[in-house]
Design a protein around this motif. Structure first.
Motif, PDB file in Angstrom:
ATOM      1  N   THR A 114       2.173   8.205   3.607  1.00 33.06           N
ATOM      2  CA  THR A 114       1.442   8.932   4.710  1.00 33.06           C
ATOM      3  C   THR A 114       2.173   8.677   5.770  1.00 33.06           C
ATOM      4  O   THR A 114       2.393   9.553   6.883  1.00 33.06           O
ATOM      5  CB  THR A 114       0.076   8.516   4.682  1.00 33.06           C
ATOM      6  OG1 THR A 114      -0.526   8.917   3.471  1.00 33.06           O
ATOM      7  CG2 THR A 114      -0.596   9.422   5.958  1.00 33.06           C
ATOM      8  N   PHE A 115       2.795   7.407   6.578  1.00 32.18           N
ATOM      9  CA  PHE A 115       3.358   7.006   7.397  1.00 32.18           C
ATOM     10  C   PHE A 115       4.502   7.860   7.700  1.00 32.18           C
ATOM     11  O   PHE A 115       4.746   8.785   8.795  1.00 32.18           O
ATOM     12  CB  PHE A 115       3.810   5.806   7.529  1.00 32.18           C
ATOM     13  CG  PHE A 115       4.710   5.347   8.440  1.00 32.18           C
ATOM     14  CD1 PHE A 115       4.148   5.134   9.860  1.00 32.18           C
ATOM     15  CD2 PHE A 115       6.013   5.263   8.332  1.00 32.18           C
ATOM     16  CE1 PHE A 115       5.177   4.616  10.857  1.00 32.18           C
ATOM     17  CE2 PHE A 115       6.931   4.814   9.443  1.00 32.18           C
ATOM     18  CZ  PHE A 115       6.352   4.650  10.762  1.00 32.18           C
ATOM     19  N   ASP A 173       0.766  -1.189  -0.083  1.00 38.22           N
ATOM     20  CA  ASP A 173      -0.111  -0.124  -0.102  1.00 38.22           C
ATOM     21  C   ASP A 173       0.918   1.218  -0.040  1.00 38.22           C
ATOM     22  O   ASP A 173       1.510   1.586   0.916  1.00 38.22           O
ATOM     23  CB  ASP A 173      -1.039   0.072   1.272  1.00 38.22           C
ATOM     24  CG  ASP A 173      -2.112   1.088   1.187  1.00 38.22           C
ATOM     25  OD1 ASP A 173      -1.815   2.056   0.540  1.00 38.22           O
ATOM     26  OD2 ASP A 173      -3.046   0.942   1.886  1.00 38.22           O
ATOM     27  N   GLU A 175       0.262   4.287  -0.932  1.00 41.59           N
ATOM     28  CA  GLU A 175      -0.358   5.634  -0.228  1.00 41.59           C
ATOM     29  C   GLU A 175      -0.085   5.607   1.409  1.00 41.59           C
ATOM     30  O   GLU A 175       0.160   6.640   2.187  1.00 41.59           O
ATOM     31  CB  GLU A 175      -1.634   5.905  -0.591  1.00 41.59           C
ATOM     32  CG  GLU A 175      -2.425   7.070   0.049  1.00 41.59           C
ATOM     33  CD  GLU A 175      -3.816   7.196  -0.589  1.00 41.59           C
ATOM     34  OE1 GLU A 175      -4.635   7.862   0.251  1.00 41.59           O
ATOM     35  OE2 GLU A 175      -4.016   6.738  -1.573  1.00 41.59           O
ATOM     36  N   LYS A 176      -0.526   4.385   1.996  1.00 45.65           N
ATOM     37  CA  LYS A 176      -0.324   4.032   3.429  1.00 45.65           C
ATOM     38  C   LYS A 176       1.127   4.234   3.906  1.00 45.65           C
ATOM     39  O   LYS A 176       1.412   5.111   4.804  1.00 45.65           O
ATOM     40  CB  LYS A 176      -0.920   2.697   3.723  1.00 45.65           C
ATOM     41  CG  LYS A 176      -0.694   2.593   5.259  1.00 45.65           C
ATOM     42  CD  LYS A 176      -1.431   1.189   5.658  1.00 45.65           C
ATOM     43  CE  LYS A 176      -1.407   0.754   7.079  1.00 45.65           C
ATOM     44  NZ  LYS A 176      -1.848  -0.518   7.309  1.00 45.65           N
TER      45      LYS A 176
END
Length: 159
Positions: free
Chosen positions: A47-48, A41, A43-44
């Motif tokens: 973002t992290f 993922d 995007e995840k």
């Protein structure tokens, strides 16, 4: 007191006085460029790192390598996030074995990729290709076989 005597052992003086310049690869290996992490993922994962305050690039398709790349800039290096692109992505094969993702490779800079290839081959370290390819930074890269590198896939990148 006996534990302090360990540090005064003659062998520790030999080890501590040895410099990296005496290593046969000291003229070959440069700085760590990045650690690559495969992620299911993108995007995840992006973002992290953004939430931790890092500068994170946009995803860039690398069709010739079968990946999307995102670079996370750190003060002393980078993290490269990898996500599959296309049906024959080597990252998809990695994720099939490692569902949550994980460290895929490390990248070390070299002054001269051709000399580096000659040197590693002379030391019986296999490269995954016979010629360098253009990597995500637009520079020549070559990967070394993980079975010859302590189980770690190593990418060498022209400075």
């Amino acid at each position: 007191m006996n534990s302090l005597r360990l540090f005064a052992h003659p062998i520790s003086k030999v080890v501590s006085s040895r410099t990296m310049a005496s290593h046969p690869l000291s003229d070959l290996l440069g700085r760590l460029n990045h650690v690559a992490i495969a992620t299911p993922d993108l995007e995840k994962a992006s973002t992290f790192y953004k939430n931790l305050g890092a500068k994170v690039s946009e995803a860039v398709p690398q069709p010739e390598h079968g990946v999307y790349t995102v670079f996370v800039e750190l003060p002393n290096s980078k993290i490269e996030l990898l996500h599959p692109y296309g049906d024959k992505s080597p990252i998809q094969a990695f994720l099939n074995k490692n569902k949550d993702g994980g460290m895929h490779h490390i990248c070390i800079e070299v002054k001269c990729i051709k000399k580096a290839m000659e040197t590693v081959k002379s030391k019986k370290i296999r490269t995954l290709t016979e010629k360098p390819k253009i990597g995500a930074h637009g520079k020549d890269v070559v990967f070394l076989h993980p079975k010859d590198c302590g189980g770690v896939l190593i990418e060498l990148e022209q400075e």
